[in-house]
Scaffold this motif. Sequence first.
Motif, PDB file in Angstrom:
ATOM      1  N   GLY A   1       0.836  -1.199   0.000  1.00 25.41           N
ATOM      2  CA  GLY A   1       0.000   0.000   0.000  1.00 25.41           C
ATOM      3  C   GLY A   1       0.868   1.246   0.000  1.00 25.41           C
ATOM      4  O   GLY A   1       1.515   1.552   0.991  1.00 25.41           O
ATOM      5  N   VAL A   2       0.900   1.934  -1.161  1.00 22.58           N
ATOM      6  CA  VAL A   2       1.716   3.157  -1.230  1.00 22.58           C
ATOM      7  C   VAL A   2       0.795   4.375  -1.349  1.00 22.58           C
ATOM      8  O   VAL A   2       0.861   5.149  -2.297  1.00 22.58           O
ATOM      9  CB  VAL A   2       2.775   3.105  -2.363  1.00 22.58           C
TER      10      VAL A   2
ATOM     11  N   VAL B   1       0.733   7.145   3.761  1.00 16.48           N
ATOM     12  CA  VAL B   1       1.816   6.739   4.654  1.00 16.48           C
ATOM     13  C   VAL B   1       2.869   5.924   3.893  1.00 16.48           C
ATOM     14  O   VAL B   1       4.077   6.184   4.010  1.00 16.48           O
ATOM     15  CB  VAL B   1       1.283   5.899   5.847  1.00 16.48           C
ATOM     16  N   GLY B   2       2.406   4.942   3.114  1.00 17.15           N
ATOM     17  CA  GLY B   2       3.330   4.042   2.421  1.00 17.15           C
ATOM     18  C   GLY B   2       4.323   4.799   1.546  1.00 17.15           C
ATOM     19  O   GLY B   2       5.529   4.508   1.562  1.00 17.15           O
ATOM     20  N   ALA B   3       3.847   5.781   0.802  1.00 14.71           N
ATOM     21  CA  ALA B   3       4.737   6.534  -0.106  1.00 14.71           C
ATOM     22  C   ALA B   3       5.788   7.299   0.694  1.00 14.71           C
ATOM     23  O   ALA B   3       6.965   7.347   0.297  1.00 14.71           O
ATOM     24  CB  ALA B   3       3.918   7.481  -0.973  1.00 14.71           C
ATOM     25  N   ASN B   4       5.399   7.873   1.819  1.00 10.82           N
ATOM     26  CA  ASN B   4       6.372   8.578   2.673  1.00 10.82           C
ATOM     27  C   ASN B   4       7.382   7.612   3.277  1.00 10.82           C
ATOM     28  O   ASN B   4       8.556   7.931   3.433  1.00 10.82           O
ATOM     29  CB  ASN B   4       5.646   9.315   3.809  1.00 10.82           C
ATOM     30  N   LEU B   5       6.902   6.421   3.615  1.00  9.71           N
ATOM     31  CA  LEU B   5       7.798   5.408   4.191  1.00  9.71           C
ATOM     32  C   LEU B   5       8.833   4.971   3.152  1.00  9.71           C
ATOM     33  O   LEU B   5      10.020   4.805   3.468  1.00  9.71           O
ATOM     34  CB  LEU B   5       6.967   4.208   4.692  1.00  9.71           C
TER      35      LEU B   5
ATOM     36  N   SER C   1       3.763  -2.604  -3.409  1.00 10.47           N
ATOM     37  CA  SER C   1       2.581  -3.266  -3.935  1.00 10.47           C
ATOM     38  C   SER C   1       1.362  -2.390  -3.654  1.00 10.47           C
ATOM     39  O   SER C   1       1.274  -1.772  -2.587  1.00 10.47           O
ATOM     40  CB  SER C   1       2.428  -4.623  -3.226  1.00 10.47           C
ATOM     41  N   ASP C   2       0.467  -2.305  -4.634  1.00 10.46           N
ATOM     42  CA  ASP C   2      -0.777  -1.552  -4.411  1.00 10.46           C
ATOM     43  C   ASP C   2      -1.817  -2.080  -5.389  1.00 10.46           C
ATOM     44  O   ASP C   2      -1.475  -2.655  -6.419  1.00 10.46           O
ATOM     45  CB  ASP C   2      -0.566  -0.044  -4.625  1.00 10.46           C
ATOM     46  N   ILE C   3      -3.077  -1.896  -5.053  1.00 10.04           N
ATOM     47  CA  ILE C   3      -4.121  -2.379  -5.972  1.00 10.04           C
ATOM     48  C   ILE C   3      -4.388  -1.344  -7.071  1.00 10.04           C
ATOM     49  O   ILE C   3      -5.060  -1.649  -8.042  1.00 10.04           O
ATOM     50  CB  ILE C   3      -5.435  -2.735  -5.226  1.00 10.04           C
ATOM     51  N   PHE C   4      -3.861  -0.140  -6.899  1.00  8.58           N
ATOM     52  CA  PHE C   4      -4.085   0.891  -7.924  1.00  8.58           C
ATOM     53  C   PHE C   4      -2.780   1.331  -8.573  1.00  8.58           C
ATOM     54  O   PHE C   4      -1.840   1.748  -7.887  1.00  8.58           O
ATOM     55  CB  PHE C   4      -4.787   2.113  -7.317  1.00  8.58           C
ATOM     56  N   LYS C   5      -2.775   1.256  -9.916  1.00  8.41           N
ATOM     57  CA  LYS C   5      -1.593   1.628 -10.700  1.00  8.41           C
ATOM     58  C   LYS C   5      -1.241   3.103 -10.470  1.00  8.41           C
ATOM     59  O   LYS C   5      -0.072   3.475 -10.423  1.00  8.41           O
ATOM     60  CB  LYS C   5      -1.901   1.360 -12.178  1.00  8.41           C
TER      61      LYS C   5
END
Length: 366
Positions: free
Chosen positions: A192-193, A196-200, A214-218
């Motif tokens: 999940g980006v 929070v995920g993208a900042n991590l 990994s994410d469900i949305f491109k």
Amino acid sequence: MSEELLATTGSSVELFEEVGKMGHEQVVFCSDPDTGLKAIIGIHNTVLGPALGGTRMWPYNDEREALIDVLRLSRGMTFKAAISGLNLGGGKAVIIGDPKSLKNEALLRRFGKFVDSLGGRYITAEDVGMSEKDMEYLAMETEHVTGLPEKLGGAGDPSPVTAYGTYMGMKASAKKVYGSDSLEGKVVAVQGVGHVGANLVDLLIKENATVLVSDIFKEKIDPVVAKHKVDVISPQEIMEYPMDIYAPCALGATLDSDSIPKLKAKIVAGAANNQLADEDIHGPMCREHGILYAPDFLINAGGLMNVYGELMGYDNEIIFSKAENIYDTTLSIFDLAEKEGVTTQLAAMKLAQKRIESVGKIKLPL
Ligand code: NAD
């Protein structure tokens, strides 16, 4: 109380038992037929301070489901605030209904009035199904709202602080497992980006970790791939993929009887709430499989620290230094778990409980 609620709980006596089991102080049912508002505010514990927690709007299948959700979530907020050393209690609210069709200004302002009627015992914030604009409507009726956008004097997006605290918890976990808190070269899978995920991912890349996303949305994956050298794995394969650290930053309950035996990671450290499908079963199961679990409510508390900072008038530097303390707290939880032979989740809950009890005593009259 509606017939539906009575029918689903059996009787009002059982309803009180349900509430009593989790130790709530007060549960408030808010009803306004004119706007269609049906909401429940759960105040779990106010020993350390006013009960703070977001308002969630969700199309629950029935009223019992909404009640259980608010009871569980508000209890979780008590532990999160206590373990983080904040002078806050635990609360949460749910509005029953589909935000897309039911939400409007009048309903939100009516709910704001209910929050106001509690005189500050409960402070609300944004949660699933609510937006910044919605919080502005609540703020028209009550001052007991936090997590407001910066333009309204709030602390803004909590996600960078949440990500930083999660990263600190992850480093402490690495220290425990590998003897060094460096994440350089460690394979970390971020599930999940979003916020929070993208900042991590930014923080992990800075430390030269090998990052899988990994994410469900491109559309969530694309900006991360454009910014950093990361590998993408599908949502279906992530739980079995070879990795050192699994960082759940999407939805909760990903650690269950099916996934834990397949997981190759030695550490689970992520921001998602309620990662253990059943804490009594899956906490011990992680331990049996040699997986160190960094309790979610401990390492994702940066967001709560951010809103607390808003209430206290703290600047960004103080808030981030509080999030940095998550490193030390995480290590002390691991030590306590080892010493007492319990799961890390249980150790974290014990420490939180201990703070509530001891600080509660000093609040008694001299
Ligand atoms: P978000 O909605 O911005 O991001 C979640 C991401 O997960 C989205 O990109 C979504 O597409 C993705 N996702 C959903 N299901 C997935 C799946 N099965 N596999 C892979 N990806 C999937 O949410 P957020 O604000 O980044 O929060 C992430 C988690 O952290 C949530 O569980 C939230 O409750 C928790 N949390 C967030 C904060 C905060 O400050 N935002 C604070 C504490 C806890």
